[in-house]
Design an enzyme around this catalytic site. Structure first.
Site, PDB file in Angstrom:
ATOM      1  N   ARG A  21      43.996  -9.504  42.569  1.00  9.09           N
ATOM      2  CA  ARG A  21      44.752 -10.750  42.673  1.00  9.09           C
ATOM      3  C   ARG A  21      45.054 -11.323  41.294  1.00  9.09           C
ATOM      4  O   ARG A  21      46.041 -12.032  41.096  1.00  9.09           O
ATOM      5  CB  ARG A  21      43.981 -11.784  43.513  1.00  9.09           C
ATOM      6  CG  ARG A  21      44.672 -13.143  43.589  1.00  9.09           C
ATOM      7  CD  ARG A  21      44.036 -14.040  44.632  1.00  9.09           C
ATOM      8  NE  ARG A  21      42.612 -14.190  44.442  1.00  9.09           N
ATOM      9  CZ  ARG A  21      42.043 -15.047  43.585  1.00  9.09           C
ATOM     10  NH1 ARG A  21      42.793 -15.823  42.818  1.00  9.09           N
ATOM     11  NH2 ARG A  21      40.731 -15.126  43.481  1.00  9.09           N
TER      12      ARG A  21
ATOM     13  N   ASP B  28      68.253 -18.839  38.278  1.00 12.24           N
ATOM     14  CA  ASP B  28      68.159 -17.837  39.341  1.00 12.24           C
ATOM     15  C   ASP B  28      69.284 -16.834  39.116  1.00 12.24           C
ATOM     16  O   ASP B  28      70.465 -17.142  39.308  1.00 12.24           O
ATOM     17  CB  ASP B  28      68.286 -18.517  40.706  1.00 12.24           C
ATOM     18  CG  ASP B  28      68.021 -17.552  41.858  1.00 12.24           C
ATOM     19  OD1 ASP B  28      68.193 -16.336  41.660  1.00 12.24           O
ATOM     20  OD2 ASP B  28      67.653 -18.018  42.953  1.00 12.24           O
TER      21      ASP B  28
END
Length: 884
Positions: A536, A673
């Site tokens: 993780r 983006d």
């Protein structure tokens, strides 16, 4: 301590295509930064083997404030050391070249051999160990008679530079040369000004009329010289071919190498363009071989002609003082007064350097002007300045990490409120004694054991060896997408990286486990400098993928996530706090709109839309509204916009963000983006964005079989988002990371085919009587603001766009239901062609009034063109449109 927050803030003010901000020329803190992060980390052209041709030779120089000595040992081997006695730090020998059998410190007469070993130290304790007190080594390399040194602990990769320079330089026989003359000139100007002025070409015609007689100033284009179709260059190529002389050009992160012809009738860089030395240096004794220019950032360049090599070096001695050194090499058998005259040999460059000094020295005063603004670069100077500035800009994060490592126990981040590490980090901070204990436990990188992870040799900290991750600027994106960061020779010969599915990673001992966790949670750079602990936090496939994504985007760092929205959410949460405002372009992807106007609004963060992202006044109007709520923490740009393909002017918005520091304490972070175009067609970071966010599900994944997202940018901007990803658990798993590495290899091929198909389909739709509008970027009107931004910012129109049909929802649904080749589905960028009704799918959560305001109505259809045959796609659309 350096004011790193100030330096980072100044870096953020830099505008693409402009000179550096004022403080980078006159700040004492920046000067100290330059010495450590640039001159202290770069390869420096220190001299030539002909200056120490025989064993027991010594060449000493000072780099910034760091004295270095190069020796030629009894066996003829070159070595380099810090020219500083290990007793009290006194300089062991003075600058210059000479012959010595040993190096003796003048202070307490410690004596060192030319191999750096301490051979005598009087009156020391019985426990004193002489073998632990030799001179500290410095990295040294020799290329065709040129000597390079680097004081970095881990220097930049050198082999590629050697492969570029050596074949071109070797025929000039520097190993058979001698130093004919050397002089120095003190310029009262910052070293950056000196180097900019020395490397620019566009001022030479007026500023250097003597040099302009021989040097082809007008041919320099972006740092190189025009060749294609030029008769002079064609003739020059024919002249070089029988001599076997290579030309280049070659570029690298810190070098340029190229042979080019001088002006017609000129064969040397002298006042009359004729050889200054009768005895030529070039193999074959051909006088007309042009000039071999080899430029080494940050400090030097050389010109090698048939008769001489001229060396120029700029060494900083203060914030506003630079020592310029020039050396002239000639053939070792050339006799002064017979084969050459020193005055004639040196006249052209002496005049040129004096002219440059006269241009530079008024500049420090101008740099103090309170109203000085960075000026735009002329086209001819951008490549030169970019190479120099890249060295300045890429070093900030390294000092940032070292500042964390060396801060006193209990103190906050030296960068101030800009840095979130202190808020996110867990565990006790290390003081000086703790750090020394940690280092003694074996966590220093050079002492760590090596192991094989993800098919690569990595150091014990889990990082790939430096040569694996060195950006390769000479390679195209197509090549980088296939192999960057991976070497099959270090993975049992496997041509593809293996998948490392382990969720956790073993420690060699209990103490090592403690040290690893301490280093990770309180280390200089979490997740970059720490070993693998738990998947993780990080894992080998993710690290390799992130390195490849960063190099494709031209970024320092990257963080990959389990989805595109996970990347957007983490970016906003990491760089915003309650009470902040967010400016955003319109329209937005439905998920982003929902995040901003839902959960983030609930946290006290105010989103404000920009009506026209091409118009500065529109941006300013939105900012005025936002500031009434609170400081603008982030400006989120979606360009091209989903689904309308609207364009935003990233550079204009970045410039506006720079000016926001007049109205609020911090400059807003700019996130872009880039999903609709991707790194092959648009690189937002080059236009002033801080973060580039991409849905990897789309073009990068390309097969509609995975979910992923990433953001790229500087270490400073990506670091907080990366740590937040660890806490939220939104990282990308090993198998998806491996799938993306596979998909990236065909990304350029798929992208090219889809883009070509899209152009053909857009043309068909534009001409169809039942289609009322097509938003394909290639159709932007010539001369329009949008077209101007598109031409400057993008390299292609992409393969996703929208079109409107005559009618409304009923007509749109009727057409969709008749399609046979196109798949009716959301998403984009896959090998298959997709189509959807935007208002009822991707933008369903956007209120109807906002949809209509930004041009998304019930007649709008979004199309993502795949790689099928374009004739089949066009036929499918034609028969479906017949249903209307």
């Amino acid at each position: 301590m350096l004011d790193l927050s100030m330096i980072a803030a100044v870096f953020a003010q830099r505008k693409p295509g402009h000179t550096l901000p004022q403080a980078l020329y006159n700040s004492p803190d920046v000067y100290e930064f330059d010495l450590e992060a640039i001159y202290g980390q770069s390869w420096i052209l220190a001299g030539f083997t002909c200056e120490i041709p025989r064993p027991r030779g010594v060449l000493a120089l000072t780099i910034g404030r760091s004295p270095v000595v190069i020796t030629r040992d009894r066996d003829g081997a070159l070595r380099a050391f810090h020219n500083s006695c290990r007793h009290r730090g006194a300089q062991v020998c003075n600058d210059g070249a000479g012959a010595r059998s040993r190096l003796t410190c003048p202070y307490h007469q410690w004596v060192y051999g030319l191999d750096g070993k301490l051979v005598h130290a009087k009156d020391m304790q019985p426990s004193f160990k002489a073998d632990e007190h030799g001179l500290k080594p410095v990295h040294v390399e020799e290329v065709a008679g040129a000597i390079f040194v680097s004081m970095a602990e881990t220097p930049q990769a050198f082999d590629r530079f050697r492969s570029h320079l050596e074949p071109l330089l070797a025929p000039h026989r520097l190993n058979e040369a001698k130093l004919a003359h050397q002089n120095t000139l003190v310029e009262k100007g910052n070293w950056k000004l000196v180097m900019e002025n020395a490397r620019e070409c566009y001022h030479c015609a007026v500023g250097h009329p003597e040099l302009a007689l021989t040097f082809p100033i007008g041919e320099a284009k972006g740092g190189h010289f025009a060749k294609d179709g030029d008769p002079r260059h064609t003739a020059f190529d024919a002249k070089l071919a029988p001599l076997g002389l290579a030309k280049g050009p070659y570029d690298g992160p810190w070098w340029q190498v190229e042979r080019f012809p001088l002006k017609d009738g000129q064969v040397s860089l002298t006042m009359d363009g004729q050889p200054a030395v009768k005895k030529l240096m070039i193999e074959g004794d051909q006088p007309d071989v042009g000039s071999l220019r080899w430029a080494i950032e940050p400090h030097s360049f050389c010109h090698s002609t048939s008769d001489t090599t001229v060396y120029f070096s700029a060494m900083p001695t203060g914030p506003h003082e630079t020592v310029v050194t020039c050396k002239w090499l000639v053939h070792q058998d050339a006799v002064e007064g017979v084969d050459y005259d020193v005055e004639r040999l040196t006249a052209l460059w002496n005049i040129t350097n004096q002219q440059d000094r006269d241009l530079v020295e008024p500049q420090p005063a101008r740099r103090q002007f309170t109203r000085l603004h960075a000026g735009a670069l002329l086209r001819g100077g951008r490549r030169i300045r970019h190479a120099l500035y890249r060295l300045v800009l890429r070093q900030g994060a390294g000092l940032h990490r070292r500042a964390h490592r060396h801060r006193p126990a209990g103190e906050g981040c030296p960068c101030g409120a800009r840095c979130r590490r202190s808020r996110i980090r867990r565990g006790a901070r290390l003081g000086g004694d703790d750090r020394r204990a940690r280092d003694g436990a074996g966590l220093r990188r050079r002492d760590r054991r090596r192991r094989t992870v993800a098919g690569r040799f990595v150091s014990g900290d889990g990082l790939p060896e430096r040569h694996d991750m060195e950006p390769r600027e000479g390679l195209h994106p197509d090549t980088l997408a296939v192999g960057f960061g991976y070497d099959p020779a270090e993975a049992y010969g496997a041509v593809k990286p293996p998948i490392v599915l382990s969720s956790t990673f073993a420690y060699p001992s209990a103490q090592a486990a403690k040290d690893v966790h301490r280093a990770y949670f309180d280390g200089p750079a979490p997740e970059r400098d720490a070993p693998f602990i738990y998947a993780r936090l990080d894992h080998p496939n993710l690290k390799l993928l992130q390195a490849r994504l960063a190099v494709l985007d031209g970024a320092e760092d990257a963080a990959a996530f389990s989805s595109g929205m996970a990347a957007i959410s983490a970016a906003m949460l990491a760089h915003l706090k309650p009470g902040d405002s967010v400016l955003h372009t319109t329209p937005l992807y439905g998920g982003t709109h929902g995040l901003l106007h839902g959960p983030l609004t609930g946290l006290g963060i105010k989103p404000v839309g920009i009506a026209d992202a091409l118009d500065r006044e529109s941006v300013a109007a939105a900012a005025e509204i936002a500031l009434k709520h609170g400081p603008i923490g982030l400006i989120h740009v979606e360009s091209p916009a989903n689904p309308t393909a609207g364009i935003a002017d990233i550079a204009m918005i970045a410039a506006f963000a720079d000016e926001m520091t007049r109205l609020q304490e911090k400059r807003p972070v700019i996130s872009v983006d880039n999903t609709f175009l991707g790194s092959l067609l648009q690189r937002p970071l080059e236009h002033g964005a801080d973060l580039c966010i991409t849905s990897l599900t789309k073009y990068a994944g390309g097969h509609s079989d995975l979910l992923g997202g990433c953001l790229t940018g500087s270490l400073e901007r990506v670091g907080p988002v990366r740590m937040l990803r660890t806490l939220l658990g939104t990282h990308m798993d090993p198998f998806t990371s491996w799938l993306l590495l596979r998909s990236l290899e065909t990304f350029p091929l798929r992208n090219g085919r889809a883009n070509a198909n899209a152009g053909a389909i857009a043309a068909f739709l534009r001409d169809h009587p039942k289609v009322t509008n097509v938003t394909y970027l290639g159709f932007l009107d010539e001369g329009s603001p949008a077209r101007a931004v598109y031409d400057r910012q993008c390299t292609g129109a992409g393969s996703t766009f929208s079109f409107k049909i005559a009618g409304g929802e009923a007509e749109a649904f009727a057409m969709l239901d008749r399609l046979k080749v196109f798949r009716m589905a959301v998403s984009l960028g896959g090998t298959e062609s997709l189509i959807c009704h935007s208002a009822s799918t991707t933008h369903y959560l956007v209120p109807p009034e906002i949809r209509r305001e930004v041009g998304v109505d019930d007649s709008s259809l979004r199309i993502s063109v795949g790689i099928e045959h374009p004739d089949d796609l066009i036929a499918d659309l034609a028969q479906a449109l017949d249903a209307i």
